[in-house]
Enzyme design. Structure first.
Site, mmCIF file in Angstrom:
data_model
loop_
_atom_site.group_PDB
_atom_site.id
_atom_site.type_symbol
_atom_site.label_atom_id
_atom_site.label_comp_id
_atom_site.label_asym_id
_atom_site.label_seq_id
_atom_site.Cartn_x
_atom_site.Cartn_y
_atom_site.Cartn_z
ATOM 1 N N GLU A 51 0.778 -1.229 0.000
ATOM 2 C CA GLU A 51 0.000 0.000 0.000
ATOM 3 C C GLU A 51 0.814 1.287 0.000
ATOM 4 O O GLU A 51 0.367 2.299 -0.526
ATOM 5 C CB GLU A 51 -0.954 0.006 1.205
ATOM 6 C CG GLU A 51 -2.028 -1.061 1.146
ATOM 7 C CD GLU A 51 -2.955 -0.881 -0.044
ATOM 8 O OE1 GLU A 51 -3.278 0.283 -0.370
ATOM 9 O OE2 GLU A 51 -3.342 -1.896 -0.658
ATOM 10 N N SER A 346 -40.687 -15.730 52.289
ATOM 11 C CA SER A 346 -40.410 -15.288 53.656
ATOM 12 C C SER A 346 -39.720 -13.938 53.724
ATOM 13 O O SER A 346 -39.617 -13.357 54.811
ATOM 14 C CB SER A 346 -39.546 -16.340 54.372
ATOM 15 O OG SER A 346 -40.279 -17.534 54.550
#
Length: 373
Positions: A51, A346
Site C-alpha cells: 500500500e 419469607s
C-alpha cells in the site's frame, strides 16, 4: 482545529464505578483493536509493501507514487494501482466519502498533510491497521486474523500477513472465500513486492506461496459479556432518552461512541461470582458447565439448580453487583436476579416486622390475627 478522528469511534464503552473499562459495545461488525507493538513486523512490512512503501519518508502525500500509479493504470487500461498513501486512505475512510471526484482528492491530500502534523507515523499506522475493512464484517487486522485464521494478529505468519495485505485494495473481490485463485494471486503479488523492497528473501516468498488459503470463516468466539453488562445494555435499549424507537436506540448504543458509567463495584462483583461458584460447585454435573442438579421435587422429578443475586447499596440505591445465573453463555443468559419474577416468600416477614418496629412496637408485643387486619 485538530482532526478529531477519535470522535468517529463507533463503539461505546462501559465503565465501573471506579472508572475501570469493563466492556466495549459494538454491533455485529467485528472491530477488535490491537496495539501496533503487538503486530508482527512481517504484517507491517506486507501492508507497507503493498500500500505505501514510502510511508515513513513522505509527509502524507506521495507525488511520485501518484504519478507512478497513473502511468501504470494508463498502461494496464484499468485501475491497477491507487497511489494514495496510507495517511490519505485513513483520512478517506474516516472523514470523507469514496467519491473519486477531483475535489475529494484535493481535500484528502490537504487533510493527510494536517494529520501527519498531529500524529506520529506509528500512531497513523496503528489507526490504519485497526480500521481497514477486510470483508466478512471484519474491520482491522485483529478482526481479520480472527475471521480468516482463528488467531490473534500477534500470531499471524508471513503467508497470512501477505494475504491480508493483498486484500486491502479490494476486500470483496480478493476475499479467499469468494475466489481462491484471485486471492492466491494477490498474496503472490504482496510477497513479490516484499522481496522487491528487501523485506524478505525469495525463499521466504516461495515457502509462503505454498501455504493453503482459508476456505470458510473461523468460529472465533470473543470473550463473553457478563450479567451486569447485559443488564446495562437491556436498560439502555429500553430508555427513550436514547431515541424514540428501538432501532434508534440500538444505533446510538452500538455506534454512538457513548461513555457509559455504571455503579458496579468490581470487588463486590468478584466476590458475588465467587460465592455463586462455591454454592453451585457441589451440584455441578460433570461435562456440563452450566448444569446443576438440585435434587428432586415432591413428584420425584429431577430439579435443575441455578442462582441469582443482586447487591444494592441501601443509602443510594446503587447496584454494586449482579450475578444472574451459573455462567453467562448462550444457554444461561437469562438473568435470575432481574428477569425471574418470583413470589417474595419469607422475605416479606422482614418488611412487615420492620414496619411494626417503625410504628413503635417491640418484638415482645402480641397482635391478634383475628378478624380483618
Amino acid at each position: 482545529g485538530d482532526l478529531a478522528l477519535d470522535e468517529l469511534a463507533q463503539r461505546s464503552y462501559v465503565y465501573a464505578s471506579d472508572g475501570t473499562l469493563i466492556a466495549t459495545l459494538q454491533d455485529e461488525e467485528n472491530r477488535a483493536p490491537v496495539d501496533i507493538d503487538d503486530v508482527p513486523q512481517h504484517l507491517i512490512d506486507a501492508v507497507l509493501a503493498v500500500e505505501d512503501a514510502d510511508f515513513f519518508t513522505h509527509d502524507g502525500v506521495n507525488a511520485r507514487a501518484t504519478l507512478r500509479a497513473l502511468l501504470t493504470n494508463v498502461d494496464e487500461g484499468r485501475i491497477q494501482q491507487g497511489g494514495s498513501t496510507i495517511t490519505q486512505q485513513l483520512v478517506k475512510q474516516s472523514l470523507l466519502t469514496s467519491d473519486r471526484a477531483f475535489t475529494r482528492k484535493i481535500k484528502e491530500a490537504f487533510l493527510a498533510r494536517r494529520l501527519e502534523e498531529q500524529m506520529s507515523k506509528r500512531e497513523i499506522l496503528e489507526r490504519y491497521l485497526n480500521t481497514i475493512y477486510l470483508a466478512n464484517h471484519s474491520y482491522g487486522v485483529q478482526a481479520a486474523a480472527e475471521t480468516y485464521f482463528g488467531v490473534t494478529a500477534t500470531e499471524l505468519d508471513l503467508a497470512q500477513s501477505a494475504l491480508l495485505a493483498g486484500m486491502i485494495r479490494d476486500p470483496i473481490d480478493y476475499n479467499p472465500f469468494a475466489d481462491q485463485d484471485v486471492a492466491r494471486e494477490r498474496r503472490r503479488i504482496a510477497l513479490r513486492r516484499m522481496v522487491e523492497e528487501g523485506m524478505i528473501t525469495e525463499e521466504d516468498a516461495a515457502a509462503a506461496n505454498e501455504a493453503p488459503l482459508p476456505t470458510s470463516p473461523t468460529q472465533y468466539t470473543p470473550p463473553p459479556d457478563d450479567y451486569f453488562v447485559e443488564e446495562v445494555k437491556r436498560r439502555l435499549l429500553d430508555d427513550p432518552r436514547l431515541g424514540e424507537t428501538r432501532s434508534e436506540r440500538t444505533e446510538l448504543l452500538f455506534k454512538g461512541g457513548l461513555q457509559i458509567h455504571t455503579t458496579v463495584d468490581l470487588r463486590s462483583q468478584f466476590f458475588a461470582a465467587l460465592a455463586r461458584n462455591e454454592v453451585l460447585a457441589p451440584f455441578a454435573v460433570e461435562g456440563e458447565p452450566a448444569l446443576f442438579r438440585a435434587g428432586v421435587d415432591q413428584f420425584g422429578q429431577e430439579q435443575l439448580g441455578t442462582v441469582g443475586m443482586a447487591a444494592v447499596e441501601p443509602r443510594s440505591g446503587a447496584v454494586r453487583a449482579i450475578v444472574g445465573g451459573p455462567g453467562f453463555d448462550d444457554d444461561t443468559q437469562f438473568n435470575m436476579a432481574t428477569q425471574a419474577y418470583r413470589q417474595p416468600g419469607s422475605s416479606m416477614k422482614t418488611f412487615v416486622l420492620l414496619s411494626l418496629l417503625e410504628q413503635g412496637y417491640s418484638p415482645q408485643d402480641q397482635i391478634s390475627g383475628r378478624g380483618p387486619c
